[in-house]
Each structure stands twice: as structure tokens, then as C-alpha cells.
Motif scaffolding. Structure first.
Motif, short mmCIF file in Angstrom:
data_model
loop_
_atom_site.label_atom_id
_atom_site.label_comp_id
_atom_site.label_asym_id
_atom_site.label_seq_id
_atom_site.Cartn_x
_atom_site.Cartn_y
_atom_site.Cartn_z
N VAL A 60 -24.91 15.68 91.51
CA VAL A 60 -25.91 16.01 92.52
C VAL A 60 -25.39 17.13 93.39
N THR A 61 -26.21 18.16 93.59
CA THR A 61 -25.82 19.29 94.44
C THR A 61 -26.76 19.37 95.63
N VAL A 62 -26.20 19.45 96.82
CA VAL A 62 -26.99 19.59 98.05
C VAL A 62 -26.47 20.80 98.82
N THR A 63 -27.31 21.28 99.74
CA THR A 63 -26.89 22.36 100.63
C THR A 63 -26.44 21.75 101.94
N ASN A 64 -25.17 21.97 102.28
CA ASN A 64 -24.59 21.40 103.50
C ASN A 64 -23.95 22.52 104.29
N CYS A 65 -24.47 22.77 105.48
CA CYS A 65 -23.98 23.87 106.34
C CYS A 65 -24.00 25.20 105.61
N GLY A 66 -25.07 25.43 104.84
CA GLY A 66 -25.27 26.71 104.18
C GLY A 66 -24.52 26.87 102.87
N LYS A 67 -23.80 25.85 102.44
CA LYS A 67 -23.03 25.95 101.20
C LYS A 67 -23.50 24.89 100.21
N GLN A 68 -23.45 25.25 98.94
CA GLN A 68 -23.78 24.29 97.89
C GLN A 68 -22.58 23.37 97.65
N VAL A 69 -22.82 22.06 97.74
CA VAL A 69 -21.76 21.08 97.52
C VAL A 69 -22.21 20.15 96.41
N THR A 70 -21.36 19.98 95.40
CA THR A 70 -21.69 19.14 94.25
C THR A 70 -20.89 17.85 94.27
N PHE A 71 -21.59 16.75 94.03
CA PHE A 71 -20.98 15.43 93.96
C PHE A 71 -21.12 14.94 92.52
N ASP A 72 -19.99 14.81 91.84
CA ASP A 72 -20.00 14.41 90.44
C ASP A 72 -20.35 12.94 90.26
N LYS A 73 -20.10 12.14 91.29
CA LYS A 73 -20.41 10.72 91.21
C LYS A 73 -20.75 10.22 92.61
N VAL A 74 -21.29 9.03 92.69
CA VAL A 74 -21.65 8.44 93.98
C VAL A 74 -20.37 8.04 94.71
N PRO A 75 -20.14 8.56 95.92
CA PRO A 75 -18.95 8.15 96.67
C PRO A 75 -18.96 6.65 96.93
N SER A 76 -17.77 6.06 96.88
CA SER A 76 -17.69 4.60 97.05
C SER A 76 -16.75 4.17 98.15
N LYS A 77 -16.00 5.13 98.75
CA LYS A 77 -15.07 4.77 99.82
C LYS A 77 -15.18 5.83 100.92
N VAL A 78 -16.32 5.79 101.60
CA VAL A 78 -16.61 6.79 102.63
C VAL A 78 -16.00 6.38 103.96
N VAL A 79 -15.41 7.35 104.64
CA VAL A 79 -14.96 7.15 106.02
C VAL A 79 -15.85 8.00 106.91
N THR A 80 -16.45 7.37 107.89
CA THR A 80 -17.32 8.08 108.84
C THR A 80 -16.62 8.20 110.19
N ASN A 81 -16.99 9.24 110.92
CA ASN A 81 -16.43 9.44 112.25
C ASN A 81 -17.55 9.56 113.28
N ASP A 82 -17.49 8.76 114.31
CA ASP A 82 -18.42 8.77 115.44
C ASP A 82 -19.60 7.83 115.18
N THR A 83 -20.26 7.46 116.26
CA THR A 83 -21.28 6.42 116.18
C THR A 83 -22.52 6.85 115.42
N GLY A 84 -23.10 7.98 115.81
CA GLY A 84 -24.34 8.41 115.18
C GLY A 84 -24.18 8.66 113.69
N ILE A 85 -23.06 9.24 113.29
CA ILE A 85 -22.79 9.50 111.88
C ILE A 85 -22.70 8.18 111.12
N THR A 86 -22.00 7.22 111.68
CA THR A 86 -21.88 5.91 111.04
C THR A 86 -23.24 5.23 110.93
N GLU A 87 -24.05 5.36 111.98
CA GLU A 87 -25.37 4.72 111.95
C GLU A 87 -26.29 5.35 110.90
N LEU A 88 -26.08 6.62 110.57
CA LEU A 88 -26.85 7.21 109.47
C LEU A 88 -26.59 6.47 108.17
#
Length: 326
Positions: free
Chosen positions: A30-58
Motif C-alpha cells: 500500500v502506498t500513501v502520500t504522507n507529508c508530500g512524499k510517497q510512502v509504501t507499506f509492504d505489509k500491515v504494521p503489527s507493532k506500532v508505537v504512537t507518541n502523544d494523546t491525539g495520535i494514539t487516539e487516532l
């Protein structure tokens, strides 16, 4: 002090604590545009670390707690956690640390870090997307905090557009696009309905006061308060600044003569509370003639309600109700 103690009740549409079916069998990148750049994810992330409250709540709003290794939130942010519609998720997920670092995310075995500039990423600490890439750890950046090409200024699109962009991008990355679209539609309806509360009424000038006595820290046009204020029926007095969260000077605040002050509540309940911030503003001689001070028109919302996150639509509704009634 008028406060938003009932804010959580306005978040019923977010589906807090939801468990969402994920198409984890999908093998295509899956490729998405993040901050103006194309970022590709080859697989679904399974060990995400989030920082800050609003980001975690997303992540919680999308039902992705089981995809997280844990979150980093300062333990002093008790107001955020106590008022969160996802309090149960915070309680059951792993709180990794108060401050994010390479050591924290490596210790958690992270395969993705979801943070943002000044929301964890910083050259001064060496915790940057490039530094994490060298460790083999992927990153996703909060869109509200994307740098816009002018020094370290942040913000590339209106705040609600940033929220919807991140929801859709995360929906694609984690294969929960249906859930993301459901949230976007419900938030759009909530914002539209909130706007009706103040439609046709005079638009007050609003000063967002985060902190600072020597110099105030406030919101320009690219941070969430711009849309929280604007969609609720007011005008951000610093909405002409092409930045997100930024420092200004008191002379500019006085000159813009706000009708209302919106205070950020992120204190620990004992220091720097909204009541203390209001007392400072009421005792600050240069602001004595500002309509907000003369008429005691102060309102507060939790920090997590005023940074990009799934509380933003409810914040708009809460502030619109305040403006309509005061």
C-alpha cells in the motif's frame, strides 16, 4: 471559568473502544502520500508505537489497539487521559514511557512509529524519521505537523483536512478503509451540525492561549484550533500566521483585541490550570480593555481536543455551544 466537562459525551459517533475487522490477508503493498512524499507499506504494521494523546487516539478510533506495541504519553497529561473517550484503551494498552526515544521504540520492537514534528520528532533529540529508517523502523508523520518548506514551520493543509487525510491513510495502511470512511462521514456531519448553532451570528475574535507569560504560545492557521474556532463560528486572531503552534508577542494580542479566549487545558490539576491561566490574563494590565477580559468570556478544552485527533469534531460542537450561549 466555562469548561467542557461534557466534551466526552459529544464523542459518541467515534465508536470508542471499537474492534474492527481487518483484511490482514491482503498481500499487496500500500502506498500513501504522507507529508508530500510517497510512502509504501509492504505489509500491515503489527507493532506500532504512537507518541502523544491525539495520535494514539487516532489508532484507537480506528480500532487498531491490537496493532500497537504501546504508546508514549507524558504521565502529567492526566486531563487528557481522564477525559478521553478511549480511556479504557489507554488503560489496557501498554504505556511505554513519558518521552519517546530510539531506545524506547527499539525496546518495544516497533515496526512503525506514528509521531510528528514537535510531537516526538525533533532534530535536537536525534529522534527523526531518517534516524529511525537507519534502524529499520518505518514512520508515519502526523499531517498537522508536516513541515511546509519554510524553515521549521508546520502545516500543509487545513486542520480538518489533515485529520481526514490521516484517517484515510491509516485506513489504507491497516486495511480498515471502510472504518476510516465511516469516521470521516460521521465527523463531517458533526461539524456541519455544529456550524448551524452559530450560523448567521456575529463572529467573535478568538485568542487561543496555550501557555507563556513572557510570550504567549498560540495557534496559527495550520493547527487544529484554526478549524475548531472557525467551524464553531469564531475567527482565530492569529489565523493569518502560516504556521501551526507558534510563539507570538503580547503586543500583537492586545492589538487584535480578542472577544473570547480559548484556553488549552493540559495541566496536572495542580499547576498551570485553566483557572490559573485565566487569572493571569485577567491580571495582565495590557489586556485589561480586551473584550474577552472585560466580559469574562473564557472557555477551555483539553489539550487532546485541540491538537489533530478524533476529538476535534466534538471540540467544534462544544465550542459552538459556548459561543451560541454566551
Amino acid at each position: 471559568m466555562r469548561t467542557a466537562l461534557a466534551l466526552a459525551s459529544l464523542l459518541l459517533l467515534t465508536g470508542c473502544g471499537a474492534t474492527v475487522a481487518q483484511d490482514t490477508s491482503a498481500s499487496d503493498p500500500v502506498t500513501v502520500t504522507n507529508c508530500g512524499k510517497q510512502v509504501t507499506f509492504d505489509k500491515v504494521p503489527s507493532k506500532v508505537v504512537t507518541n502523544d494523546t491525539g495520535i494514539t487516539e487516532l489508532m484507537f478510533a480506528l480500532g487498531l489497539k491490537d496493532r500497537m506495541a504501546g504508546y508514549v504519553v507524558d504521565s502529567g497529561n492526566t486531563v487528557d487521559l481522564q477525559t478521553s473517550p478511549w480511556k479504557a484503551d489507554f488503560d489496557s494498552a501498554q504505556h511505554l514511557a513519558d518521552k519517546i526515544s530510539k531506545e524506547v521504540v527499539q525496546g518495544a520492537g516497533a515496526d512503525l512509529v506514528f509521531a510528528g514534528w514537535n510531537y516526538g520528532f525533533s532534530e535536537s533529540t536525534g529522534f527523526t524519521p531518517d534516524a529511525l529508517a537507519q534502524l529499520g523502523i518505518g514512520t508515519y508523520q502526523l499531517t498537522e505537523a508536516c513541515r511546509n518548506g519554510v524553515g521549521k514551520q508546520r502545516g500543509i493543509m487545513p486542520a480538518l483536512d489533515a485529520l481526514y487525510t490521516d484517517l484515510r491513510n491509516l485506513g489504507a495502511i491497516f486495511r480498515v478503509s471502510d472504518r476510516a470512511e465511516e469516521l470521516v462521514r460521521s465527523y463531517q456531519r458533526q461539524v456541519e451540525e455544529a456550524g448551524r448553532l452559530t450560523a448567521g451570528k456575529p463572529r467573535p475574535k478568538v485568542f487561543l492561549y496555550d501557555s507563556g507569560q513572557d510570550q504567549p504560545f498560540t495557534s496559527g492557521k495550520n493547527a487544529a484550533p484554526q478549524d475548531v474556532i472557525g467551524k464553531a463560528g469564531g475567527d482565530n486572531v492569529f489565523g493569518d500566521l502560516n504556521d501551526s503552534w507558534t510563539t507570538v508577542n503580547w503586543e500583537a494580542v492586545v492589538q487584535r483585541s480578542p472577544d473570547v479566549v480559548l484556553i488549552v487545558d493540559y495541566a496536572d490539576g495542580e499547576s498551570n490550570t485553566p483557572a490559573q491561566k485565566q487569572a493571569f490574563l485577567e491580571g495582565f494590565a495590557p489586556l485589561a480593555n480586551a473584550p474577552a477580559v472585560k466580559n469574562k468570556r473564557f472557555f477551555s478544552l483539553p489539550y487532546a481536543a485541540l491538537v489533530e485527533g478524533p476529538r476535534n469534531p466534538a471540540s467544534i460542537e462544544a465550542f459552538a455551544k459556548f459561543l451560541a450561549s454566551s
